[in-house]
Design a protein around this motif. Structure first.
Motif, short mmCIF file in Angstrom:
data_model
loop_
_atom_site.label_atom_id
_atom_site.label_comp_id
_atom_site.label_asym_id
_atom_site.label_seq_id
_atom_site.Cartn_x
_atom_site.Cartn_y
_atom_site.Cartn_z
N ILE B 163 0.86 -1.19 0.00
CA ILE B 163 0.00 0.00 0.00
C ILE B 163 0.90 1.25 0.00
CG2 ILE B 163 -1.77 1.25 1.29
CD1 ILE B 163 -2.91 -1.29 0.47
N ASP B 164 0.53 2.25 -0.80
CA ASP B 164 1.38 3.46 -0.86
C ASP B 164 1.19 4.32 0.39
OD1 ASP B 164 -1.00 4.80 -1.15
OD2 ASP B 164 -0.84 4.89 -3.34
N LYS B 165 2.00 5.38 0.49
CA LYS B 165 2.06 6.18 1.70
C LYS B 165 0.70 6.76 2.07
CE LYS B 165 6.00 8.60 3.55
NZ LYS B 165 7.17 9.43 3.22
N ALA B 166 0.02 7.34 1.06
CA ALA B 166 -1.28 7.95 1.33
C ALA B 166 -2.27 6.88 1.80
CB ALA B 166 -1.80 8.65 0.07
N GLY B 167 -2.16 5.72 1.17
CA GLY B 167 -3.06 4.63 1.53
C GLY B 167 -2.82 4.17 2.95
N VAL B 168 -1.54 4.09 3.34
CA VAL B 168 -1.20 3.67 4.71
C VAL B 168 -1.78 4.65 5.72
CG1 VAL B 168 0.70 3.36 6.33
CG2 VAL B 168 0.87 2.39 4.05
N ALA B 169 -1.67 5.94 5.40
CA ALA B 169 -2.19 6.96 6.32
C ALA B 169 -3.70 6.81 6.46
CB ALA B 169 -1.84 8.34 5.80
N LYS B 170 -4.36 6.59 5.34
CA LYS B 170 -5.81 6.42 5.32
C LYS B 170 -6.24 5.20 6.15
CE LYS B 170 -9.60 8.05 3.46
NZ LYS B 170 -10.17 7.79 2.15
#
Lengths: 229, 217, 259
Positions: B163-170
């Motif tokens: 999962i990309d960075k934005a996805g991880v944050a989400k």
């Protein structure tokens, strides 16, 4: 499409999922059917085209080849679900696992056993099966292939975690197929001889009833064993 | 929702080899627990045991103060599990995949599939076959269940993989939200995770000592 | 009741079995040898000669008991597997695993002696006779279980998988037996009759019965020895097995010293 269809919830959704998957992999369904066709085509080329000889061996050959065709792609029944973790999801579903298994087997049978059964009379024609045998062939293959699929699914479930699972599955399951093979082929032979096949058909239907009760929980148990290691 | 989960002195073994033993731990409502340990310490085994996918050699797992093996059907209704594999079929569309995963736990959902797709940033792909998606996108298809499930216990094995960075944050935000509502999350992760109030359970501490190994049996 | 339950659970402990079985072996081993010697010598040397088949019938004293015990062995294996599955005990799985090769060997022995017997009697080594086919299928069932057990990556899972297969096989064995019998009645004229069906004279029956009992003893003996071996292999890491190997009288003596 975006809204969840209420009727489509529960284990039945697995049936529609699998039927969709099978439909999109159409080439896979065709394989057992083509195998059946080619296998039967080979027979006269190997033993000669004498109508009398072919008519004698036709009931047995049609049954044996149907059995092999059923087994052919059965080891893939649970394999992709095992590899991508769908099986764990099935196990943790609020639906009972044996019900999900039953629907998966049903989807497989609809895409393999049923086409094989429907195709058998045509192949019977190629093997000069005497006229009295056709109904017997059709009607016994119907419950027969269903039993073969249910029993074979146990082998598929037991070997789903093995690398060379397909061959092992065939070896452990084939001996269990013997009764169905004997009853099915002798039903056709007996119909050809003019004795009718009521008794054999009744036996096969009784066998299907037993298999429907015994096999789904056994397959579910086998899947639990295969996934928990 | 009020939830409680406890490991009661459990030990797990594989082919007579003890992975960990005497593990006791208690999670109250709102716990966010990361299971850590070296490779082969038994993290995945612990998660599988916790879900009831395998039985502990000794001890019990209590959910709402009841042994999970007593009423597995009830327990499964309050459980959402995602393993390190992605149960997504390449030949089904994103929506179809979400539907069948959803159908395994028939319970009313307050979120529509469309909303879930927006949350995981896949709305544009709703009718795309999953074999055309990237690994991370396929992972998101499975993770979209986190927006649809009504389960209070989430067990996630490596949820952040691919999962990309934005996805991880989400995703982290979603986990926080769940625990704030009183749910419990148990997860493993190789990547460092930035989550508030993250508790950690180190399996290395429960390895059998050499004597125990020998005396076992 | 409680006592029975405790006994049952102790029975599940490999160590308990290892200790106890060393005592059983002390009387089982001579008993087996005595029975086997009596039965075989009586049957092969002193039983009267058969009017029709001459001396060749004497192979029945090796053949028939092997067939009986081979079939019983399948049920022993399946029941052990079921007990292991239901009560999650280790020992029954070891018994199941040990029973499979013994049963397979007995089944093979039945087939070989059967074909040796068939040659002078029917003039062929292999006859498509219902019992022949049934024993062959039984051999396939045994081999399937041995194969499945040997190929599984995890031993625990392999044990359970074998147990499940054996159980399903158990449901199937009577069906296979019936269907083969039925098939035979369709395909063969009832001209060939078996000695087993004709009345057997007491002078042949008694040594035969002794042989059956002796084969059961051989089966039990082999099962115990095989299971003991399996226990040592599987529990090799445990302290009690390590203690055994340090004592001088390794097998029985060691276990006794610990009691």
């Amino acid at each position: 499409m975006a809204e969840l269809n209420e009727a489509n919830t529960g284990a039945g959704a697995i049936l529609s999922r699998d039927m969709r998957l099978i439909w999109r992999h159409r080439s896979d369904i065709v394989n057992p059917v083509i195998f059946y066709l080619i296998g039967i085509t080979m027979l006269p080329l190997a033993i000669g085209t004498s109508k009398q000889l072919l008519g004698t061996v036709a009931p047995g050959m049609l049954w044996i080849m149907a059995m092999l065709a059923t087994l052919l792609s059965l080891d893939a029944l649970f394999r992709t679900d095992f590899e991508d973790g769908s099986l764990a999801q099935f196990q943790l579903s609020s639906q009972p696992l044996y019900l999900i298994v039953l629907y998966k087997v049903l989807a497989y049978w609809l895409s393999t056993g049923l086409p094989l059964t429907l195709m058998a009379p045509m192949l019977g024609l190629m093997l000069s099966l005497p006229a009295d045998g056709y109904w017997a062939l059709l009607l016994t293959l119907l419950p027969g292939t269903a039993i073969l699929t249910l029993v074979g699914a146990l082998g598929a479930a037991l070997t789903v975690c093995l690398r060379s699972g397909g061959l092992v599955m065939t070896l452990i399951i084939m001996p269990l197929y013997l009764p169905v093979l004997i009853i099915g082929s002798s039903a056709v032979s007996s119909a050809v001889a003019g004795f009718g096949f009521d008794r054999e058909l009744a036996l096969l239907i009784a066998g299907l009833a037993i298999a429907l009760i015994v096999m789904p929980p056994a397959i579910a148990g086998a899947l639990k064993i295969s996934t928990n290691q | 929702m009020l939830a409680s989960l406890s490991f009661n002195n459990i030990s797990c073994e594989r082919d007579e080899r003890i992975l960990f033993n005497n593990l006791s731990y208690e999670c109250k409502s709102g716990t966010l627990l990361q299971v850590v340990g070296f490779n082969g310490a038994g993290k995945t085994t612990l998660l599988h045991t916790l879900c009831g996918l395998r039985q502990p050699a000794t001890g019990q797992i209590l959910w709402q103060a009841q042994d999970i093996s007593l009423n597995p059907q009830l327990f499964k209704q309050s459980l959402f599990f995602l393993g390190h594999q992605t149960p997504v079929k390449g030949h089904l569309t994103v929506t179809e995949n979400i539907q069948w995963l959803r159908s395994l736990h028939p319970a009313p959902s307050y979120t529509s599939i469309q909303q879930a797709l927006i949350e995981v940033d896949l709305l544009a792909y709703a009718d795309t076959h999953c074999h055309q998606l990237s690994a991370g996108q396929r992972r998101r298809v499975a993770l979209s269940q986190l927006y649809l499930t009504q389960a209070s216990l989430w067990v996630l094995d490596e949820p952040f993989t691919s999962i990309d960075k934005a996805g991880v944050a989400k995703l982290a935000q979603r986990l926080q939200q769940h625990t704030e509502r009183g749910g419990i999350v148990v997860l493993t992760s190789h990547q460092p995770v930035e989550l508030e109030h993250l508790q950690s359970l180190d399996l290395s501490r429960y390895q059998p000592s050499l004597e125990e190994h020998i005396a076992h049996g | 009741m409680l006592l029975a339950w405790q006994w049952f659970h102790r029975l599940g402990s490999p160590r308990w079995f290892y200790d106890k079985s060393s005592r059983w072996l002390i009387w089982l081993m001579p008993l087996t040898l005595a029975l086997l010697a009596t039965g075989l010598v009586w049957g092969l040397a002193f039983a009267p000669i058969d009017a029709k088949q001459g001396d060749s019938y004497r192979i029945i004293f090796i053949h028939m008991p092997a067939a009986v015990v081979a079939l019983a062995g399948y049920y022993v294996m399946a029941v052990a597997g079921a007990v292991g599955l239901i009560w999650r005990m280790k020992l029954p799985f070891m018994v199941m695993k040990s029973a499979a090769p013994i049963g397979a060997v007995l089944t093979a022995l039945t087939l070989i002696t059967g074909s040796l017997w068939g040659h002078p009697t029917w003039g062929t080594f292999w006859e498509w006779d219902a019992r022949n086919i049934f024993m062959l299928i039984l051999l396939f069932l045994y081999l399937g279980i041995i194969l499945l057990g040997s190929i599984y990556p995890s031993r625990d899972a392999g044990d359970k998988a074998c147990a499940l297969l054996a159980l399903v096989g158990t449901v199937n064995v009577p069906i296979i037996y019936k269907s083969v019998d039925w098939w035979y009645s369709l395909h063969q004229p009832a001209s060939i009759k078996f000695t087993g069906e004709s009345s057997i004279h007491a002078s042949m029956l008694y040594p035969l019965l002794i042989c059956v009992v002796a084969y059961y003893c051989v089966f039990s003996l082999a099962l115990i020895l095989y299971t003991r071996h399996e226990i040592l292999v599987r529990e090799a890491r445990t302290q009690w097995v390590k203690d055994l190997s340090q004592l001088p009288g390794k097998n029985q003596g060691g276990a006794h010293a610990k009691l």
